[in-house]
Design an enzyme around this catalytic site. Structure first.
Site, PDB file in Angstrom:
ATOM      1  CG  HIS A   1      -3.267   3.095   1.311  1.00  0.00           C
ATOM      2  ND1 HIS A   1      -3.662   2.612   0.084  1.00  0.00           N
ATOM      3  CD2 HIS A   1      -3.443   2.076   2.195  1.00  0.00           C
ATOM      4  CE1 HIS A   1      -4.033   1.352   0.212  1.00  0.00           C
ATOM      5  NE2 HIS A   1      -3.911   1.004   1.487  1.00  0.00           N
TER       6      HIS A   1
ATOM      7  CB  CYS B   1      -0.946  -0.005   1.192  1.00  0.00           C
ATOM      8  SG  CYS B   1      -2.080  -1.376   1.081  1.00  0.00           S
TER       9      CYS B   1
ATOM     10  CG  ASN C   1      -6.731  -1.385   0.337  1.00  0.00           C
ATOM     11  OD1 ASN C   1      -6.011  -0.927  -0.530  1.00  0.00           O
ATOM     12  ND2 ASN C   1      -6.272  -1.824   1.502  1.00  0.00           N
TER      13      ASN C   1
HETATM   14  N1  ACO Z   1     -19.049  -9.173   7.504  1.00  0.00           N
HETATM   15  C1  ACO Z   1     -19.695  -9.377   8.661  1.00  0.00           C
HETATM   16  N2  ACO Z   1     -19.072  -9.604   9.840  1.00  0.00           N
HETATM   17  C2  ACO Z   1     -17.722  -9.611   9.823  1.00  0.00           C
HETATM   18  C3  ACO Z   1     -16.977  -9.389   8.650  1.00  0.00           C
HETATM   19  C4  ACO Z   1     -17.701  -9.166   7.456  1.00  0.00           C
HETATM   20  N3  ACO Z   1     -17.089  -8.937   6.275  1.00  0.00           N
HETATM   21  N4  ACO Z   1     -15.668  -9.463   8.943  1.00  0.00           N
HETATM   22  C5  ACO Z   1     -15.559  -9.693  10.268  1.00  0.00           C
HETATM   23  N5  ACO Z   1     -16.817  -9.799  10.803  1.00  0.00           N
HETATM   24  C6  ACO Z   1     -17.186 -10.024  12.198  1.00  0.00           C
HETATM   25  C7  ACO Z   1     -16.136 -10.800  12.960  1.00  0.00           C
HETATM   26  O1  ACO Z   1     -16.312 -12.186  12.773  1.00  0.00           O
HETATM   27  C8  ACO Z   1     -16.390 -10.367  14.369  1.00  0.00           C
HETATM   28  O2  ACO Z   1     -17.504 -11.067  14.852  1.00  0.00           O
HETATM   29  P1  ACO Z   1     -17.599 -11.491  16.422  1.00  0.00           P
HETATM   30  O3  ACO Z   1     -17.608 -10.200  17.178  1.00  0.00           O
HETATM   31  O4  ACO Z   1     -18.870 -12.254  16.473  1.00  0.00           O
HETATM   32  O5  ACO Z   1     -16.372 -12.312  16.683  1.00  0.00           O
HETATM   33  C9  ACO Z   1     -16.812  -8.900  14.225  1.00  0.00           C
HETATM   34  O6  ACO Z   1     -17.257  -8.768  12.858  1.00  0.00           O
HETATM   35  C10 ACO Z   1     -15.681  -7.939  14.480  1.00  0.00           C
HETATM   36  O7  ACO Z   1     -14.548  -8.362  13.744  1.00  0.00           O
HETATM   37  P2  ACO Z   1     -13.200  -7.586  13.765  1.00  0.00           P
HETATM   38  O8  ACO Z   1     -12.248  -8.250  12.813  1.00  0.00           O
HETATM   39  O9  ACO Z   1     -12.750  -7.430  15.167  1.00  0.00           O
HETATM   40  O10 ACO Z   1     -13.670  -6.185  13.171  1.00  0.00           O
HETATM   41  P3  ACO Z   1     -12.937  -4.807  13.157  1.00  0.00           P
HETATM   42  O11 ACO Z   1     -13.773  -3.789  13.793  1.00  0.00           O
HETATM   43  O12 ACO Z   1     -11.505  -4.890  13.590  1.00  0.00           O
HETATM   44  O13 ACO Z   1     -12.934  -4.461  11.595  1.00  0.00           O
HETATM   45  C11 ACO Z   1     -11.486  -4.464   9.691  1.00  0.00           C
HETATM   46  C12 ACO Z   1     -12.253  -5.305  10.692  1.00  0.00           C
HETATM   47  C13 ACO Z   1     -12.474  -3.685   8.833  1.00  0.00           C
HETATM   48  C14 ACO Z   1     -10.687  -5.419   8.810  1.00  0.00           C
HETATM   49  C15 ACO Z   1     -10.550  -3.470  10.426  1.00  0.00           C
HETATM   50  O14 ACO Z   1      -9.849  -4.127  11.448  1.00  0.00           O
HETATM   51  C16 ACO Z   1      -9.554  -2.819   9.495  1.00  0.00           C
HETATM   52  O15 ACO Z   1      -9.907  -2.154   8.525  1.00  0.00           O
HETATM   53  N6  ACO Z   1      -8.262  -2.983   9.766  1.00  0.00           N
HETATM   54  C17 ACO Z   1      -7.240  -2.426   8.878  1.00  0.00           C
HETATM   55  C18 ACO Z   1      -7.065  -3.368   7.736  1.00  0.00           C
HETATM   56  C19 ACO Z   1      -6.299  -2.800   6.617  1.00  0.00           C
HETATM   57  O16 ACO Z   1      -6.283  -1.609   6.399  1.00  0.00           O
HETATM   58  N7  ACO Z   1      -5.686  -3.675   5.870  1.00  0.00           N
HETATM   59  C20 ACO Z   1      -5.064  -3.319   4.659  1.00  0.00           C
HETATM   60  C21 ACO Z   1      -3.736  -2.682   4.876  1.00  0.00           C
HETATM   61  S1  ACO Z   1      -3.119  -2.211   3.426  1.00  0.00           S
HETATM   62  C22 ACO Z   1      -2.056  -3.371   2.696  1.00  0.00           C
HETATM   63  O17 ACO Z   1      -0.886  -3.332   2.895  1.00  0.00           O
HETATM   64  C23 ACO Z   1      -2.602  -4.391   1.764  1.00  0.00           C
END
Ligand code: ACO
Length: 350
Positions: A277, A112, A307
Site C-alpha cells: 500500500h 488502506c 496515497n
Molecule cells: N509541510 C511542511 N511542514 C510540515 C508539514 C507539511 N505538509 N506537515 C507537518 N509539518 C511540520 C510539522 O509542523 C512539524 O514542525 P515542527 O517540528 O516545527 O513542530 C514538522 O514538520 C514535523 O512534523 P511531524 O508530523 O512530526 O512529521 P513526520 O516526520 O512524522 O512526518 C508524516 C509526517 C509524513 C505524516 C509521517 O508521520 C507519516 O507519513 N506517517 C504515516 C501516515 C500515514 O501513512 N497515514 C495514512 C495511513 S493509510 C489510511 O488508512 C488512510
C-alpha cells in the site's frame, strides 16, 4: 481451481497538482513533502466527480483489459472510505452506472487495506462458486476532506488566493492533506485452472487504537451526526497521529508478509514482486529493508499519485503488469495497513 486476476485498470482525478501548487494554499514546500513522503504530485477530481464515477472509469478499463463482456460479471465488491453518500454505498451505484443487471454489490470499508480484504472476499466467492466473475474496485475521492476553498486558484484558474488567515487554517491540516490523491483501481477476478491465482491471505484488525487515524465527526456517535460546530472546528477532516501510524506500519507490514509466506509454505526470499500500500515512500522503504528485498522486487508509484487509500494496490498492480514487471509464474505479494486499524497481506501466483 484458483481465483485468477484476469484484468486490471485505473483512472485518476482530472487535475494534476504538484507539491509546489499546494504551497499556494498553505505553509508547505516541495522539499518537505518529498523528503518526508516521497510524493511529488497527486490528482484531484473536478467538483462533481464522485468516487463511484472514478470506480466506473477503472472498472471499464479492467473489464476491457480482461477481454470479457461486462454482462459476465456476477458480483461487485467496492472498497472505499470516501463513498459518494453516507448511504447507500458505492457498490450499487457502480452496478447501475455500469448498466449491469441486479447482481449483488457489496461495500467494504477497510480503508488502506480495503483492496486486500476485498481480494479475500472475492477469492472466497469464486472458490465457493457463489460467483464466477467478480469485479473488485478500490476508489477514493479524498479531495472532499480538504479544508481549503480556493480550488480555482489551486487549479490555475481565475479565482481568489487564500488570505493569510485562510492559509493559517489550511496549514493546520498540512501533515495529512499533502499525502492524499483521488483515483480508482479495479480488477476482474475469475475461476481458472492451473498454477496461477491467489494462493493465500493473512488479515488482522485491531480497533483498540482507532483514534490514531479517524474522522471524529460525521458519524452516529454524535447527535446530530453532522453539525455546524464540528464543521467549523474541522472535525470532518481526518485526525492522524502520523508518527504512531508510521511506527505501526513499519512493524505490522513486514510481520504480516512473513506470516502469509510462512503459512502458504514460501520463504520471503521467494517473493518476486512486493506491492505495498502506497501511504508513504519512507514506509515502503523501511518495509523493503526489513524484508531484505532488492529494489527490482519492489514496485512503488506513490511519487505520482500520493496515497489513494483503497486504490493504491490495484493501480500499482496495473502499472507493474503493463511495465512487464509481473512475469508469468511470478510470486506477487500485496501488503497494506490502514485506519481501523486493519492490516494484511496476500500472495498471488501470476
Ligand atoms: N509541510 C511542511 N511542514 C510540515 C508539514 C507539511 N505538509 N506537515 C507537518 N509539518 C511540520 C510539522 O509542523 C512539524 O514542525 P515542527 O517540528 O516545527 O513542530 C514538522 O514538520 C514535523 O512534523 P511531524 O508530523 O512530526 O512529521 P513526520 O516526520 O512524522 O512526518 C508524516 C509526517 C509524513 C505524516 C509521517 O508521520 C507519516 O507519513 N506517517 C504515516 C501516515 C500515514 O501513512 N497515514 C495514512 C495511513 S493509510 C489510511 O488508512 C488512510
Amino acid at each position: 481451481m484458483r481465483t485468477q486476476i484476469i484484468g486490471t485498470g485505473f483512472v485518476t482525478g482530472e487535475h494534476l497538482v504538484k507539491n509546489e501548487d499546494l504551497a499556494k494554499l498553505m505553509d508547505t514546500s516541495d522539499a518537505w513533502i518529498r523528503e518526508r513522503s516521497g510524493i511529488e504530485q497527486r490528482y484531484y477530481v473536478e467538483a462533481g466527480t464522485a468516487t463511484s464515477d472514478l470506480g466506473l472509469g477503472a472498472a471499464e478499463k479492467a473489464i476491457a483489459d480482461a477481454g470479457i463482456d461486462k454482462g459476465e460479471i456476477d458480483y461487485i465488491v467496492f472498497a472505499t472510505m470516501t463513498p459518494d453518500h453516507y448511504f447507500p454505498g458505492c457498490g450499487g451505484l457502480l452496478q447501475h452506472k455500469l448498466g449491469l443487471k441486479t447482481i449483488p454489490a457489496l461495500d467494504i470499508r477497510q480503508q488502506c487495506t480495503g483492496f486486500i480484504y476485498g481480494l479475500q472476499i472475492c477469492d472466497a466467492l469464486v472458490r465457493s462458486k457463489v460467483a464466477r466473475t467478480v469485479l473488485l474496485v478500490g476508489a477514493e475521492v479524498h479531495s472532499g476532506f480538504m479544508p481549503w476553498t480556493q480550488w480555482d486558484h489551486l487549479f490555475g484558474r481565475e479565482g481568489p488566493a487564500p488570505t493569510a488567515g485562510e492559509k493559517d487554517w489550511n496549514s493546520k491540516f498540512r501533515d495529512r492533506t499533502v499525502l492524499f490523491g483521488d483515483a480508482a483501481g479495479a480488477v476482474v477476478l475469475q475461476a481458472g485452472e492451473g498454477e496461477s491465482g491467489l494462493l493465500g491471505f493473512k488479515l488482522h484488525s485491531d480497533g483498540s487504537d482507532f483514534k490514531s487515524l479517524y474522522v471524529p465527526s460525521g458519524g452516529f456517535a454524535s447527535r446530530p451526526y453532522v453539525s455546524d460546530t464540528d464543521f467549523k472546528a474541522g472535525r470532518h477532516i481526518p485526525e492522524m497521529d502520523g508518527r504512531a501510524v508510521f511506527k505501526m506500519a513499519v512493524k505490522r507490514m513486514p510481520e504480516v508478509v512473513r506470516e502469509v509466506c510462512g503459512e502458504s509454505g514460501y520463504g520471503v526470499e521467494q517473493i518476486d514482486l512486493l506491492i505495498a500500500h502506497q501511504a508513504n515512500l519512507r514506509i515502503c522503504e523501511v518495509v523493503q529493508r526489513s524484508l531484505g528485498l532488492a529494489d527490482e522486487k519492489v514496485f512503488n508509484n506513490i511519487q505520482r499519485y500520493g496515497n489513494t487509500t483503497a486504490a493504491t494496490i490495484p493501480i500499482a498492480l496495473d502499472e507493474a503488469r503493463k511495465a512487464g514487471r509481473v512475469k508469468q509464474g511470478a510470486l506477487v505479494c500485496f501488503v497494506g495497513l490502514g485506519a481501523g486499524f486493519h492490516w494484511g497481506a496476500a500472495l498471488l501466483r501470476a
